[in-house]
Design a protein around this motif. Structure first.
Motif, PDB file in Angstrom:
ATOM      1  N   SER A   5      -1.547 -99.134   9.295  1.00  0.00           N
ATOM      2  CA  SER A   5      -0.526 -98.126   9.544  1.00  0.00           C
ATOM      3  C   SER A   5      -0.822 -96.843   8.763  1.00  0.00           C
ATOM      4  O   SER A   5      -0.642 -95.741   9.274  1.00  0.00           O
ATOM      5  CB  SER A   5       0.843 -98.675   9.150  1.00  0.00           C
ATOM      6  OG  SER A   5       1.834 -97.699   9.337  1.00  0.00           O
ATOM      7  N   GLU A   8      -3.602 -95.033  10.515  1.00  0.00           N
ATOM      8  CA  GLU A   8      -3.093 -94.394  11.734  1.00  0.00           C
ATOM      9  C   GLU A   8      -2.350 -93.104  11.395  1.00  0.00           C
ATOM     10  O   GLU A   8      -2.502 -92.090  12.083  1.00  0.00           O
ATOM     11  CB  GLU A   8      -2.187 -95.358  12.500  1.00  0.00           C
ATOM     12  CG  GLU A   8      -1.803 -94.871  13.872  1.00  0.00           C
ATOM     13  CD  GLU A   8      -2.973 -94.714  14.826  1.00  0.00           C
ATOM     14  OE1 GLU A   8      -2.930 -93.816  15.669  1.00  0.00           O
ATOM     15  OE2 GLU A   8      -3.948 -95.484  14.719  1.00  0.00           O
ATOM     16  N   GLN A   9      -1.569 -93.123  10.332  1.00  0.00           N
ATOM     17  CA  GLN A   9      -0.855 -91.918   9.903  1.00  0.00           C
ATOM     18  C   GLN A   9      -1.844 -90.834   9.486  1.00  0.00           C
ATOM     19  O   GLN A   9      -1.655 -89.661   9.800  1.00  0.00           O
ATOM     20  CB  GLN A   9       0.103 -92.226   8.755  1.00  0.00           C
ATOM     21  CG  GLN A   9       1.354 -92.910   9.190  1.00  0.00           C
ATOM     22  CD  GLN A   9       2.329 -93.105   8.026  1.00  0.00           C
ATOM     23  OE1 GLN A   9       1.948 -93.098   6.867  1.00  0.00           O
ATOM     24  NE2 GLN A   9       3.594 -93.276   8.366  1.00  0.00           N
ATOM     25  N   ILE A  11      -4.998 -90.529  10.519  1.00  0.00           N
ATOM     26  CA  ILE A  11      -5.648 -90.047  11.747  1.00  0.00           C
ATOM     27  C   ILE A  11      -4.738 -89.061  12.469  1.00  0.00           C
ATOM     28  O   ILE A  11      -5.183 -87.996  12.912  1.00  0.00           O
ATOM     29  CB  ILE A  11      -6.027 -91.227  12.670  1.00  0.00           C
ATOM     30  CG1 ILE A  11      -7.212 -91.990  12.081  1.00  0.00           C
ATOM     31  CG2 ILE A  11      -6.343 -90.745  14.090  1.00  0.00           C
ATOM     32  CD1 ILE A  11      -7.549 -93.273  12.803  1.00  0.00           C
ATOM     33  N   ASN A  12      -3.462 -89.375  12.586  1.00  0.00           N
ATOM     34  CA  ASN A  12      -2.517 -88.482  13.257  1.00  0.00           C
ATOM     35  C   ASN A  12      -2.382 -87.151  12.521  1.00  0.00           C
ATOM     36  O   ASN A  12      -2.303 -86.091  13.157  1.00  0.00           O
ATOM     37  CB  ASN A  12      -1.149 -89.152  13.404  1.00  0.00           C
ATOM     38  CG  ASN A  12      -1.173 -90.279  14.414  1.00  0.00           C
ATOM     39  OD1 ASN A  12      -2.020 -90.331  15.284  1.00  0.00           O
ATOM     40  ND2 ASN A  12      -0.234 -91.204  14.278  1.00  0.00           N
ATOM     41  N   ALA A  13      -2.359 -87.184  11.191  1.00  0.00           N
ATOM     42  CA  ALA A  13      -2.242 -85.946  10.404  1.00  0.00           C
ATOM     43  C   ALA A  13      -3.489 -85.082  10.568  1.00  0.00           C
ATOM     44  O   ALA A  13      -3.390 -83.866  10.764  1.00  0.00           O
ATOM     45  CB  ALA A  13      -2.012 -86.279   8.933  1.00  0.00           C
ATOM     46  N   GLN A  15      -5.630 -85.197  13.097  1.00  0.00           N
ATOM     47  CA  GLN A  15      -5.659 -84.734  14.490  1.00  0.00           C
ATOM     48  C   GLN A  15      -4.739 -83.544  14.684  1.00  0.00           C
ATOM     49  O   GLN A  15      -5.094 -82.561  15.330  1.00  0.00           O
ATOM     50  CB  GLN A  15      -5.269 -85.864  15.442  1.00  0.00           C
ATOM     51  CG  GLN A  15      -5.387 -85.481  16.906  1.00  0.00           C
ATOM     52  CD  GLN A  15      -6.824 -85.296  17.331  1.00  0.00           C
ATOM     53  OE1 GLN A  15      -7.638 -86.198  17.178  1.00  0.00           O
ATOM     54  NE2 GLN A  15      -7.144 -84.137  17.886  1.00  0.00           N
ATOM     55  N   SER A  16      -3.560 -83.590  14.096  1.00  0.00           N
ATOM     56  CA  SER A  16      -2.604 -82.487  14.196  1.00  0.00           C
ATOM     57  C   SER A  16      -3.181 -81.215  13.589  1.00  0.00           C
ATOM     58  O   SER A  16      -3.065 -80.120  14.155  1.00  0.00           O
ATOM     59  CB  SER A  16      -1.301 -82.876  13.502  1.00  0.00           C
ATOM     60  OG  SER A  16      -0.390 -81.825  13.524  1.00  0.00           O
ATOM     61  N   ASP A  19      -5.961 -79.897  15.907  1.00  0.00           N
ATOM     62  CA  ASP A  19      -5.383 -79.272  17.099  1.00  0.00           C
ATOM     63  C   ASP A  19      -4.862 -77.874  16.788  1.00  0.00           C
ATOM     64  O   ASP A  19      -5.023 -76.949  17.579  1.00  0.00           O
ATOM     65  CB  ASP A  19      -4.255 -80.142  17.659  1.00  0.00           C
ATOM     66  CG  ASP A  19      -4.756 -81.451  18.244  1.00  0.00           C
ATOM     67  OD1 ASP A  19      -5.974 -81.585  18.494  1.00  0.00           O
ATOM     68  OD2 ASP A  19      -3.916 -82.359  18.440  1.00  0.00           O
ATOM     69  N   LYS A  63     -11.086 -85.478  19.554  1.00  0.00           N
ATOM     70  CA  LYS A  63     -10.133 -86.523  19.205  1.00  0.00           C
ATOM     71  C   LYS A  63     -10.687 -87.365  18.066  1.00  0.00           C
ATOM     72  O   LYS A  63     -11.784 -87.907  18.163  1.00  0.00           O
ATOM     73  CB  LYS A  63      -9.857 -87.414  20.413  1.00  0.00           C
ATOM     74  CG  LYS A  63      -8.974 -88.603  20.082  1.00  0.00           C
ATOM     75  CD  LYS A  63      -8.149 -89.022  21.257  1.00  0.00           C
ATOM     76  CE  LYS A  63      -7.296 -90.230  20.980  1.00  0.00           C
ATOM     77  NZ  LYS A  63      -6.294 -90.081  19.972  1.00  0.00           N
TER      78      LYS A  63
END
Length: 81
Positions: A5, A8-9, A11-13, A15-16, A19, A63
């Motif tokens: 988890s 994943e957090q 990776i999301n940070a 990626q944001s 972007d 990505k």
């Protein structure tokens, strides 16, 4: 929170952030220092031997797929479509 988890957090940070930088665009500057190629984009510079775009805005479709921490070094894996 599990390690999966947390990754994943992260990776999301990341990626944001990527972007946002791609949406802003900006020139990629390539210079040479002490016989080493240095690439600067979005205010960050690092030595690199790879190929690069001329503008950060060209990186659409990037990505982040994996984050690995090995001996204090963080390695990102990614794909570009």
């Amino acid at each position: 929170m599990s390690i999966a988890s947390e990754k994943e957090q992260l990776i999301n940070a990341v990626q944001s952030h990527i972007d946002r930088l791609v949406a802003l665009g900006g020139a990629v500057e390539v210079t040479e220092r002490q016989g080493m190629r240095v690439v600067k984009m979005a205010g960050e510079a690092c030595p690199c031997g790879g190929t690069h775009v001329k503008d950060v805005g060209e990186l659409t479709g990037l990505k982040v797929t994996k984050v690995k921490n090995s001996s204090g070094n963080i390695r990102l894996s990614y794909s570009v479509s």
